[in-house]
Structure formats: structure tokens, C-alpha cells
Design an enzyme around this catalytic site. Structure first.
Site, mmCIF file in Angstrom:
data_model
loop_
_atom_site.group_PDB
_atom_site.id
_atom_site.type_symbol
_atom_site.label_atom_id
_atom_site.label_comp_id
_atom_site.label_asym_id
_atom_site.label_seq_id
_atom_site.Cartn_x
_atom_site.Cartn_y
_atom_site.Cartn_z
ATOM 1 N N ASP A 61 0.840 -1.198 0.000
ATOM 2 C CA ASP A 61 0.000 0.000 0.000
ATOM 3 C C ASP A 61 0.878 1.253 0.000
ATOM 4 O OD1 ASP A 61 -1.278 -2.285 1.040
ATOM 5 O OD2 ASP A 61 -2.802 -1.121 2.082
ATOM 6 N N GLU B 159 -6.181 -11.256 -4.106
ATOM 7 C CA GLU B 159 -5.917 -12.276 -3.071
ATOM 8 C C GLU B 159 -6.982 -13.365 -3.011
ATOM 9 O OE1 GLU B 159 -5.158 -10.179 0.577
ATOM 10 O OE2 GLU B 159 -3.154 -9.579 -0.086
ATOM 11 N N LYS C 249 -10.880 -10.349 -5.924
ATOM 12 C CA LYS C 249 -11.096 -9.488 -4.756
ATOM 13 C C LYS C 249 -10.838 -8.033 -5.153
ATOM 14 C CE LYS C 249 -9.118 -8.834 -0.103
ATOM 15 N NZ LYS C 249 -8.007 -9.235 0.776
HETATM 16 C C1 BGC Z 1 -5.547 -6.341 0.304
HETATM 17 C C2 BGC Z 1 -4.075 -6.064 0.094
HETATM 18 C C3 BGC Z 1 -3.647 -4.921 0.984
HETATM 19 C C4 BGC Z 1 -4.018 -5.187 2.440
HETATM 20 C C5 BGC Z 1 -3.703 -4.013 3.344
HETATM 21 C C6 BGC Z 1 -5.804 -6.584 1.788
HETATM 22 O O1 BGC Z 1 -7.163 -6.783 1.991
HETATM 23 O O2 BGC Z 1 -5.969 -7.449 -0.444
HETATM 24 O O3 BGC Z 1 -3.831 -5.743 -1.258
HETATM 25 O O4 BGC Z 1 -2.281 -4.726 0.865
HETATM 26 O O5 BGC Z 1 -5.400 -5.443 2.521
HETATM 27 O O6 BGC Z 1 -4.416 -2.879 2.967
#
Ligand code: BGC
Length: 757
Positions: free
Chosen positions: A337, A476, A576
Site C-alpha cells: 500500500d 488475493e 477481490k
Molecule cells: C488487500 C491487500 C492490501 C491489504 C492491506 C488486503 O485486503 O488485499 O492488497 O495490501 O489489505 O491494505
């Protein structure tokens, strides 16, 4: 006059206590103080965090951002009745966070069950001028009759992270009639925290102190005449002691002096000093929009406020947590992020902060190298989640299945490796935007070499070509796949950039060029179909689809997992979050508008947007392709992740990446800013709702402002800046207006972004 907006908490409600506690957090990049009420409520989760102060509490745990002893709580009694909005009557209510200087204010009139009526006003801020400083005022006015008041406030060491205690008490002291001090050490003994508070009430108050049950409290009682007010002013100084320097005693004495110097200045002077610092940031970086929806400016101001509030500019050993400094979600860990959603804002507005964020990764190279080694690879494999040390912090298991008692493993630490290439992507963009040679010669060369080396060792040979197996892309919901397009393209880009830049700024390691060259020749880059659609991975296109409308309507809540197991979701075409579209966003020069449109058309119906990192990216790619209505709808949806009506969306902290994406959407979507082949490109195109968009950026050390209307863009630069406007190369000198019609007139312009029309 900047006319910066405020954020309002519309009404007291036990259901939204924690949401607003996150959204209205007072923070300055060093500390974050959740906007909890002074009085207690059962559901309310208090939070005081120092950036980078983590601790691992025990077996099966990972490091988490420590919830420090509370100083915000003030228990008030009016004629013996505890002040709480759950009893009596609230006759008026106003609560706001002033984005311009981060002051949180509340004003209400409360009638106790026995009829005493008081006005209560409170204000607080954490200082941008003196980072360890948190100042508060709490004023009570007796409205109709004389009342007796009792205040109890101090330093409350009973805070936990959801029940986990991280701190051992070292000492508690009281100095004179108004100063309290406590010192605590993490249970591992690695860090100490000293909190010093000065509490001033009226001269008439009777004061006593108590230290029990982990609380050091000042208790005061006084009589207040009808019409009179009394103000409790509490100034707090919150610091972490690094072990090497002063003894705890000397350090505590210094804290006491610092606190007393500040407290002597008084709340208003302290606030003015902080306000002046905030003001500089607003002047230099605020994005202004004229929109038919007033909420749009609030969203942009919300983003600006929190981007400043969450970023630890003072300490390059610390990066930005997924929830900033607003809550304990994701245990305060740092993800991709930072490099992809947050760093671009800093890069284009305050590049030294971007540098500091990249230095965090550079300083954590040893942990990344060790992780690569442990897994049989070379180079640097950065941890999917990290805290301060750079070790892998991803929890091993996700939530327990309470029927089977089994826990599902979290696969990200084992296979979500794209972060490595994302970091390299950020390094290269840093170079393009700054031309900071000193950085490239040391940090840049190391980061590019180590990340590229990782990919080269990570590839496996299949029938003569190189492939990346068993990875997780940004999506994910699809785990352990081969040749995730995002990962393969980004890894290729990573190695190509290393091969290009390392010889310019340092020395290639022996054999590196040949290995990199071979990797670039032979790495399988999934090919788009005739329309330009890229398969997300080797098996994705063969999987069945289902109608996702019901889940998309509840985006962000992961309701699909109530109907299907993760394993089932893995075997369907369900995303997702943006994955191929994310790739289209990150490497704009590689994909034509037609290809981006084809990928949007294919993947949007298959993407639930259950991650807060998703919609805004679809929005930006849509806007870049000229689909402005879609782009705007998605941008607005993105703003509602925290600012929407859902009462529990942000209970454990705001979504830092989504906050960055509010800025990204305006700047990279509608101002059409991109870095393509190392050059600055602008292709502004506003949605119909916007009449004007003003964006300040910094490019190669030169301040440049973009003033965009539907018809034209006026650029103002402090020195010459070369850039591409709507596909045509220009040099901006001073202030110049460019009419859109001129550029899209075939004889004059050579606009290459066909979608922008
Ligand atoms: C997302 C990731 C992200 C993380 C923290 C997860 O739900 O799939 O891409 O880095 O949250 O924000």
C-alpha cells in the site's frame, strides 16, 4: 483564504463511536490519538500510538503497533452524576475535525437525569510543530444553577491491543499539583515510553492524586456558579526512549522540562504554532476541486489531512501502516500500500518524504535478504507485512473456523511476492520525478539490484522459457497460481530497470548482466488476446464464472466468503481487487487505450472490489481511457470507503491506501498525470460534475500548478519544465494557458491518448 473543509460527526451514536474515532484521529505522523470521547463508553476503543513503536506479545503473535496508556479520558461528575450521553438528555451536539490544523472540537449541552444543565466544549490536537505534544481543553459551563463538579483524568495504563498488554510499568510520579509522569517498558525490554501530562484546573479546585490499578490520576472537585465556566487544560508530552542515550531518570527529567516549557505557553499559542505548520502543507499540496458535489472537496481535504497525519516524516526507520495511525487494524503493519498508493502523493508533492519511505525499505534489506535465503532464493524478498525491523510480520494463520477449530494459513507471506517489484517500481519513479543521483548511487542501485536478483532466482525453466510459479497477484482471492500477469510483467520491468539504471549509477555485479538479459529474453509475458485482454494467470480463463451482483453490491464486506469457502472462490473467476487492471495502471506506457478498455470490460464484472485498493484503480484506468462517467463513479465509491454511511467500515482504522487513492484518482485520473518512459505526461479530462481542478505538484524540484477546466489547462511553473500535454511535448515557462481545442485539432496537436477526447 484556503477555505479548508471540516469533517462532521453528525450525531452521538454508540454505533458510530469507533468509526469517527478513526476518521477524526488527531495525528502528526509521529503520534496518532483516536478521536474517542473524554468520557467512557463500553464499545469505545481508545488508541494512542507512536509510529514505529511495535511489540510482539507472545507465542503465535506478531509485532503490533502498541496501544499506549491513554491520556484522553476525562471522567466528569455533575452533582454526583457521571457525565455520559447514554443518560440524561443531549440538547445540542456539534462535533468536527478541522482539517486545516487537525483540531478536534465538540460542543454539546447536556441535562443530567436529575436536571442539572451544563455546556461541555472540548478541543484537542496533536502538534505539527512539536511532534510529542498532545494538547487538550475541556470546558464545563453551568447553564442554569450552581453545580458541583468532579474531574478525574491522568495517565491510564490499562490500555491493551484487544486484551494484549505490551507494557510493564517502570515508574509513576507526580510533580507539584499538576504534573504527572509515567514510564513504561515493552515486555521484551526493547523500548521505553515516557508520558508526562500537565493538568490545570481552577485555583479553587481541591486536588488529590491516586495511583492504583495501573492508573495515575488527578482527581479534582469544585463548585461552579450558574453562568460560570471552568476549563481543564491538559498538555501531554509523549516520547519513546531509545536505549543508548540518557538514563531513564535523566530522560524523564528532560521530558518534564519539555512538557513544562510547552504547558507554560498555553493551549492557544501551542495551537497557533501547530496551525502554522499545517498551513504550509495545505498551501503547498492542497488539491482544489469545483464540483457540483460538495463532498468531493471534503474527500480531497480528508485525504490531504490523513496523508499528512499518517506519514512518519521524522523517522526513516518507520513507514506507513495500512491504517495509518488511526487504529489497530492489520496490527499497524506496512504493506505494498505504501509504495503504490501512498508514495506517489509524496513523490509529486514532497519528494524528500518519498525518499525517506524508500530508505525504510533500503534499511530493511538485511531482513529481505534473509527471507529470500530462507526460501532458497537470492536477492531481497521483502516481507509481505512488516513493522520496524523488516522481518516478515504476516500472521501465520487467519481467523479460526469455530466449527472445525482449524485455522486457515495466510498464504501472502509465502507467495505474494509482487511487493518486491512494486518497491523497484517506486524507486524508478522516484528517480524520474527527482533525478536524485545521490539516492540512486547508494539506495537505488542496491534496491534495484537486490530486487532484480530475487526475480532472476525465483524463475523456473519450463520447456526453455522462464516462468514464475506459485505466486499470488494483487487479487488475493486467487492463490498459488503460475504466471500471474501482474507479477510477471512487473518482475520483467524490475529486472529491465535494474539492467538499465545500475550501470549508470553503480557497478553491475559479476554475471548480473548476462543473467538479467537471459531473464528478459526468456521470461514468459502472458500475451493478450485479439482484443487486448490479458489472462490473469495460466489457469484463470478456464475457471467458471458466477453472477457477482449480490457481492458487488456489498463490496468491501467479503460476503462471498459467507457463501463459498476460500478454496471454492479460488477455483472461480472471482477477483477481490484489481489485478490485470492494476498492471494497466502501473505500467501505462505498455498498454494501449484499447487494451485497457478490453481489460476493464473483462475484469470489472468479475471483480467484487472487496479490497479498498481496488475501485479507485479501476476508476483511474477508466478515466485515462476517457470513460469519465465510470471513472468518476468509481472515484466517488472509493471516497465512501471511509466517508460513507456504513457505521463500522473504519472501526479499526481508516484505509490508508484508499485515502492515497482519493488523491491519485484526482491527479492520475482526471488531471491525467502519468510517468511514461520516465517523462511527465498530462492528459486532463474532467468528469461533467467538475468545473475546475487545481493540482500543485513538484517535478525535478520545480513547483508546477495545474489549473484545469473543461476547456483548457493553465500551467504555472517556477522554472522551465518539459512535459507532454495531451501527447504533445511542451516546455512550460511561467504561466501558460493551453486550450484543449487547439490540442485536439488534428493540424496542431498529435494527441496520442485517443481515449481522452
Ligand atoms: C488487500 C491487500 C492490501 C491489504 C492491506 C488486503 O485486503 O488485499 O492488497 O495490501 O489489505 O491494505
Amino acid at each position: 483564504m484556503l477555505n479548508i473543509t471540516t469533517l462532521n460527526d453528525p450525531a452521538f451514536s454508540p454505533h458510530t463511536l469507533n468509526k469517527y474515532a478513526s476518521l477524526m484521529t488527531c495525528a502528526n505522523g509521529y503520534m496518532g490519538v483516536r478521536a474517542t470521547h473524554e468520557e467512557d463508553y463500553t464499545q469505545q476503543v481508545r488508541g494512542l500510538y507512536l509510529a514505529g513503536l511495535y511489540h510482539c506479545a507472545g507465542r503465535g503473535e506478531t509485532n503490533e503497533l502498541i496501544n499506549l496508556p491513554d491520556v484522553v479520558g476525562i471522567q466528569l461528575e455533575v452533582n454526583g452524576a457521571p457525565f455520559t450521553l447514554l443518560s440524561g438528555e443531549t440538547e445540542s451536539w456539534q462535533r468536527e475535525l478541522d482539517f486545516s490544523d487537525g483540531e478536534l472540537r465538540r460542543e454539546l449541552i447536556w441535562r443530567s437525569a436529575s436536571g442539572a444543565r451544563v455546556r461541555i466544549t472540548s478541543r484537542r490536537f496533536s502538534s505539527m510543530a512539536q511532534l510529542p505534544l498532545l494538547a487538550m481543553q475541556f470546558t464545563v459551563t453551568a447553564l442554569d444553577e450552581d453545580v458541583s463538579l468532579a474531574f478525574s483524568t491522568g495517565i491510564d495504563g490499562t490500555q491493551t491491543n484487544s486484551g494484549r498488554q505490551h507494557l510493564d510499568e517502570l515508574s509513576l510520579r507526580v510533580f507539584g499539583q499538576q504534573v504527572l509522569q509515567g514510564a513504561w517498558a515493552t515486555q521484551s525490554g526493547d523500548a521505553e515510553v515516557v508520558i508526562t501530562s500537565s493538568i490545570q484546573v481552577s485555583q479553587q479546585a481541591e486536588i488529590c492524586f491516586t495511583a492504583k490499578n495501573r492508573r495515575l490520576m488527578q482527581n479534582s472537585t469544585l463548585q461552579l456558579k450558574a453562568g460560570d465556566s471552568v476549563t481543564l487544560e491538559k498538555i501531554n508530552w509523549i516520547v519513546q526512549r531509545s536505549r543508548e542515550i540518557l538514563s531513564l531518570e535523566s530522560f524523564s527529567r528532560r521530558c518534564l522540562n519539555d512538557l513544562q516549557t510547552s504547558a507554560a505557553m498555553g493551549y492557544d499559542a501551542l495551537r497557533n504554532a501547530s496551525r502554522a505548520e499545517w498551513h504550509k502543507g495545505w498551501q503547498a499540496r492542497r488539491v482544489v476541486v469545483e464540483s457540483i458535489n460538495q463532498a468531493d472537496q471534503v474527500a480531497l481535504d480528508f485525504a490531504h489531512y490523513h496523508l499528512a497525519a499518517m506519514t512518519p516524516r521524522h523517522d526513516e526507520r518507520t513507514s506507513i501502516a495500512a491504517k495509518g495511525l488511526t487504529g489497530e487494524g492489520y496490527k499497524g503493519h506496512v504493506f505494498w500500500d505504501t509504495e503504490v498508493f501512498l508514495l506517489p502523493y509524496h513523490l509529486l508533492t514532497a519528494p524528500s518524504t518519498a525518499r525517506s519511505l524508500l530508505r525504510y525499505r533500503y534499511l530493511n534489506l538485511p531482513g529481505a535478504r534473509a527471507k529470500a535465503r530462507r526460501n532458497g532464493w537470492h536477492g531481497a524478498l521483502f516481507p509481505w507485512e512488516s513493522a520496524r525491523s523488516g522481518e516478515e510480520e504476516t500472521p501465520e494463520f487467519a481467523a479460526i473456523n469455530i466449527r472445525t477449530g482449524l485455522r486457515q494459513k495466510i498464504a501472502s507471506a509465502q507467495a505474494e511476492h509482487h511487493l518486491v517489484a512494486d518497491i523497484a517500481w517506486a524507486v524508478v519513479n522516484y528517480w524520474h520525478a527527482t533525478h536524485d543521483e545521490a539516492f540512486m548511487r547508494s539506495e537505488g542501485v542496491s534496491l534495484l539490484t537486490e530486487t532484480a536478483t530475487f526475480w532472476i532466482s525465483r524463475a523456473v525453466e519450463v520447456n526453455g522459457r522462464l516462468e514464475l510459479h506459485d505466486v499470488i497477484g494483487p487479487d488475493e482471492y486467487t492463490e498459488h497460481v503460475n504466471n500471474n500477469a501482474f507479477t510477471n510483467y512487473m518482475a520483467w520491468h524490475n529486472v529491465a530497470q535494474a539492467l538499465y539504471f545500475v550501470p549508470q549509477f553503480g557497478e553491475l555485479q559479476p554475471g548480473f548482466a548476462a543473467r538479467a538479459d537471459d531473464f528478459l529474453q526468456r521470461l514468459w509475458l502472458p500475451e493478450p488476446d485479439a482484443q487486448g485482454v490479458l489472462a490473469q494467470d495460466d489457469t484463470f480463463m478456464g475457471k467458471p464464472t458466477i453472477d457477482l451482483a449480490k457481492y458487488k453490491a456489498k463490496a468491501g464486506k467479503q460476503t462471498i466468503l459467507l457463501d463459498y469457502s476460500r478454496a471454492e472462490v479460488n477455483e472461480m473467476q472471482i477477483l477481490k481487487q484489481a489485478d490485470v487492471v492494476m498492471l494497466n495502471y502501473m505500467l501505462p506506457e505498455r498498454f494501449s487505450t484499447a487494451a485497457c478498455l478490453a481489460n476493464l470490460a473483462y475484469y470489472e464484472p468479475r471483480t467484487i472490489h472487496d479490497s479498498s485498493l481496488s475501485k479507485a484503480i479501476h476508476g483511474i484506468v477508466s478515466a485515462r481511457c476517457g470513460q469519465l462517467a465510470d471513472g468518476y463513479r468509481q472515484w466517488r465509491d472509493g471516497t465512501l470507503i471511509d466517508l460513507g454511511d456504513e457505521p463500522h467500515s473504519s472501526d479499526d482504522g481508516i484505509h490508508a491506501a484508499a485515502t492515497g487513492a482519493i488523491w491519485l484518482g484526482a491527479v492520475e485520473g482526471f488531471a491525467g498525470l502519468s510517468i511514461c518512459n520516465g517523462e511527465l505526461h498530462l492528459a486532463p479530462a474532467l468528469p461533467v460534475e467538475w468545473q475546475r481542478l487545481c493540482v500543485p505538484i513538484c517535478w525535478h524540484g520545480v513547483s508546477l500548478t495545474l489549473d484545469i477546466t473543461p476547456e483548457a489547462v493553465t500551467l504555472h511553473s517556477a522554472a522551465d519544465v518539459r512535459l507532454w500535454l495531451w501527447g504533445t511535448e511542451i516546455v512550460v515557462q511561467g504561466q501558460q494557458r493551453y486550450s484543449r481545442a487547439d490540442f485536439f485539432n488534428a493540424e496542431i496537436g498529435t494527441a496520442t491518448r485517443e481515449g481522452a477526447e
